[in-house]
Write a protein that holds these residues in place. Structure first.
Motif, PDB file in Angstrom:
ATOM      1  N   LYS A  65       9.438 -35.477  -7.111  1.00 39.71           N
ATOM      2  CA  LYS A  65      10.692 -34.875  -7.578  1.00 39.71           C
ATOM      3  C   LYS A  65      10.426 -33.789  -8.613  1.00 39.71           C
ATOM      4  N   LEU A  66       9.540 -34.069  -9.563  1.00 39.85           N
ATOM      5  CA  LEU A  66       9.236 -33.077 -10.592  1.00 39.85           C
ATOM      6  C   LEU A  66       8.513 -31.881  -9.988  1.00 39.85           C
ATOM      7  N   GLY A  67       7.591 -32.155  -9.073  1.00 41.95           N
ATOM      8  CA  GLY A  67       6.859 -31.068  -8.429  1.00 41.95           C
ATOM      9  C   GLY A  67       7.781 -30.152  -7.650  1.00 41.95           C
ATOM     10  N   GLU A  68       8.720 -30.741  -6.921  1.00 40.49           N
ATOM     11  CA  GLU A  68       9.678 -29.939  -6.154  1.00 40.49           C
ATOM     12  C   GLU A  68      10.532 -29.083  -7.083  1.00 40.49           C
ATOM     13  N   LEU A  69      10.950 -29.665  -8.208  1.00 40.45           N
ATOM     14  CA  LEU A  69      11.779 -28.929  -9.159  1.00 40.45           C
ATOM     15  C   LEU A  69      11.008 -27.758  -9.770  1.00 40.45           C
ATOM     16  N   ILE A  70       9.785 -28.028 -10.221  1.00 38.47           N
ATOM     17  CA  ILE A  70       8.985 -26.969 -10.834  1.00 38.47           C
ATOM     18  C   ILE A  70       8.698 -25.862  -9.832  1.00 38.47           C
ATOM     19  N   GLU A  71       8.280 -26.245  -8.632  1.00 36.30           N
ATOM     20  CA  GLU A  71       7.974 -25.242  -7.606  1.00 36.30           C
ATOM     21  C   GLU A  71       9.196 -24.383  -7.308  1.00 36.30           C
ATOM     22  N   PHE A  72      10.354 -25.020  -7.143  1.00 33.96           N
ATOM     23  CA  PHE A  72      11.591 -24.301  -6.832  1.00 33.96           C
ATOM     24  C   PHE A  72      11.961 -23.339  -7.954  1.00 33.96           C
ATOM     25  N   MET A  73      11.914 -23.819  -9.179  1.00 33.61           N
ATOM     26  CA  MET A  73      12.334 -22.992 -10.309  1.00 33.61           C
ATOM     27  C   MET A  73      11.364 -21.849 -10.587  1.00 33.61           C
ATOM     28  N   LEU A  74      10.075 -22.091 -10.421  1.00 35.97           N
ATOM     29  CA  LEU A  74       9.104 -21.015 -10.629  1.00 35.97           C
ATOM     30  C   LEU A  74       9.289 -19.905  -9.590  1.00 35.97           C
ATOM     31  N   LYS A  75       9.585 -20.314  -8.381  1.00 39.98           N
ATOM     32  CA  LYS A  75       9.780 -19.315  -7.329  1.00 39.98           C
ATOM     33  C   LYS A  75      11.119 -18.605  -7.488  1.00 39.98           C
ATOM     34  N   LYS A  76      12.185 -19.389  -7.748  1.00 40.76           N
ATOM     35  CA  LYS A  76      13.532 -18.815  -7.783  1.00 40.76           C
ATOM     36  C   LYS A  76      13.780 -18.005  -9.051  1.00 40.76           C
ATOM     37  N   ASP A  93      -9.126 -30.313 -26.094  1.00 43.22           N
ATOM     38  CA  ASP A  93     -10.585 -30.350 -26.130  1.00 43.22           C
ATOM     39  C   ASP A  93     -11.194 -30.375 -24.735  1.00 43.22           C
ATOM     40  N   SER A  94     -10.411 -30.798 -23.746  1.00 40.33           N
ATOM     41  CA  SER A  94     -10.922 -30.798 -22.371  1.00 40.33           C
ATOM     42  C   SER A  94     -11.037 -29.379 -21.823  1.00 40.33           C
ATOM     43  N   GLY A  95     -10.394 -28.427 -22.520  1.00 37.93           N
ATOM     44  CA  GLY A  95     -10.462 -27.039 -22.080  1.00 37.93           C
ATOM     45  C   GLY A  95      -9.118 -26.427 -21.759  1.00 37.93           C
ATOM     46  N   ALA A  96      -8.040 -27.198 -21.907  1.00 38.57           N
ATOM     47  CA  ALA A  96      -6.705 -26.645 -21.647  1.00 38.57           C
ATOM     48  C   ALA A  96      -6.343 -25.630 -22.730  1.00 38.57           C
ATOM     49  N   ASP A  97      -5.608 -24.592 -22.336  1.00 40.17           N
ATOM     50  CA  ASP A  97      -5.182 -23.564 -23.281  1.00 40.17           C
ATOM     51  C   ASP A  97      -3.858 -23.915 -23.937  1.00 40.17           C
ATOM     52  N   ASP A  98      -3.075 -24.757 -23.271  1.00 39.77           N
ATOM     53  CA  ASP A  98      -1.780 -25.160 -23.822  1.00 39.77           C
ATOM     54  C   ASP A  98      -1.445 -26.534 -23.286  1.00 39.77           C
ATOM     55  N   TYR A  99      -0.440 -27.175 -23.907  1.00 39.84           N
ATOM     56  CA  TYR A  99      -0.140 -28.582 -23.665  1.00 39.84           C
ATOM     57  C   TYR A  99       1.372 -28.738 -23.748  1.00 39.84           C
ATOM     58  N   LEU A 100       1.998 -29.239 -22.692  1.00 44.33           N
ATOM     59  CA  LEU A 100       3.451 -29.399 -22.673  1.00 44.33           C
ATOM     60  C   LEU A 100       3.802 -30.846 -22.358  1.00 44.33           C
ATOM     61  N   VAL A 101       4.600 -31.456 -23.255  1.00 43.45           N
ATOM     62  CA  VAL A 101       4.932 -32.877 -23.117  1.00 43.45           C
ATOM     63  C   VAL A 101       6.188 -33.052 -22.274  1.00 43.45           C
ATOM     64  N   LYS A 102       6.148 -34.005 -21.330  1.00 48.69           N
ATOM     65  CA  LYS A 102       7.308 -34.366 -20.528  1.00 48.69           C
ATOM     66  C   LYS A 102       8.213 -35.287 -21.333  1.00 48.69           C
ATOM     67  N   PRO A 103       9.530 -35.226 -21.131  1.00 54.82           N
ATOM     68  CA  PRO A 103      10.265 -34.228 -20.328  1.00 54.82           C
ATOM     69  C   PRO A 103      10.360 -32.896 -21.077  1.00 54.82           C
ATOM     70  N   PHE A 104      10.469 -31.817 -20.335  1.00 53.30           N
ATOM     71  CA  PHE A 104      10.536 -30.495 -20.942  1.00 53.30           C
ATOM     72  C   PHE A 104      11.591 -29.661 -20.219  1.00 53.30           C
ATOM     73  N   GLU A 105      12.017 -28.595 -20.865  1.00 52.52           N
ATOM     74  CA  GLU A 105      12.953 -27.665 -20.258  1.00 52.52           C
ATOM     75  C   GLU A 105      12.172 -26.638 -19.440  1.00 52.52           C
ATOM     76  N   ILE A 106      12.677 -26.296 -18.271  1.00 55.94           N
ATOM     77  CA  ILE A 106      12.005 -25.330 -17.409  1.00 55.94           C
ATOM     78  C   ILE A 106      11.822 -23.992 -18.117  1.00 55.94           C
ATOM     79  N   ASP A 107      12.809 -23.603 -18.921  1.00 57.01           N
ATOM     80  CA  ASP A 107      12.697 -22.327 -19.634  1.00 57.01           C
ATOM     81  C   ASP A 107      11.508 -22.322 -20.587  1.00 57.01           C
TER      82      ASP A 107
END
Length: 223
Positions: free
Chosen positions: A11-22, A93-107
């Motif tokens: 569900k989250l993947g579908e939402l993110i994919e849809f919003m990033l594209k749209k 420390d694993s090498g990520a450049d940024d970190y976003l905690v769920k739940p989050f706003e798409i914006d």
């Protein structure tokens, strides 16, 4: 912008994919396992990787560490429900450049992606790749060995380039299809086999008879 999304929550993947594209018109490829995320990351150029921390077959942290060990220089954003300071430190420390905690706003996700893309990461791409006295020249799209050089068709070049980037590793046929033709292309898996057959003839003429291997029921590898 070209984005790889690795998220096993449907569900989250579908939402993110849809919003990033749209909302932003980004090109998005979505995978659901850590191992897939790794192979996609090294097989194509992405402006930003979005990795979920908890995934089957390799966590986002594991994928991130593996990529950074191999000198992957692209931007990586980690998604996770873990919100302690210690977890944030582990993710970064694993090498990520940024970190976003769920739940989050798409914006907010979109803003972080834009910020990462402005850092202008550029993958290191060598003009030549060498394997067992076989040289692939990306500029001329040729292979050579022992002073003999052979030209490749665009698909043959893309195929051997993909395999040599991942030398020694088995690449599934559906991954090869997606990387070179795209899942939406009106071609069958037999197209891969035909391209492999043509490429093998050229490798054979250079005396490299066994370098390109078929792994029954899975795909191909070179090495």
């Amino acid at each position: 912008m070209n984005i790889l999304l690795a998220e096993d929550d449907i569900k989250l993947g579908e939402l993110i994919e849809f919003m990033l594209k749209k909302k932003s018109g980004y090109k998005v490829e979505w995978v659901k396992e850590g191992e897939e995320a790794y192979y996609y990351s090294i097989s194509s150029h992405y402006d930003v990787l979005i990795l979920d921390w908890m995934m089957p077959n390799g966590s986002g942290v594991d994928v991130c560490k593996r990529l950074r060990r191999e000198r992957y220089s692209g931007a990586i954003l980690m998604l996770t429900a873990r919100d302690s300071v210690e977890d944030r430190i582990t993710g970064l420390d694993s090498g990520a450049d940024d970190y976003l905690v769920k739940p989050f706003e798409i914006d907010e996700l979109l803003a972080r992606i834009r910020a990462l893309s402005r850092r202008n990461y550029a993958p290191i791409v060598e003009e030549e790749v060498n394997l067992h006295d076989l040289v692939l020249n990306r500029s001329s799209q040729t292979i050579s060995s022992g002073g003999t050089e052979i030209s490749l068709s665009p698909r043959e070049f893309q195929l051997i380039d993909l395999l040599m980037q991942n030398k020694g590793q088995v690449l599934p046929r559906d991954l090869i299809m997606d990387r070179i033709w795209g899942y939406d292309a009106d071609v069958s898996m037999k197209t891969i086999d035909a391209t492999v057959k043509l490429l093998r003839k050229k490798l054979d003429s250079l005396g490299k008879h066994e370098i390109l291997q078929s792994i029954r029921g899975v795909g191909y590898k070179i090495g």
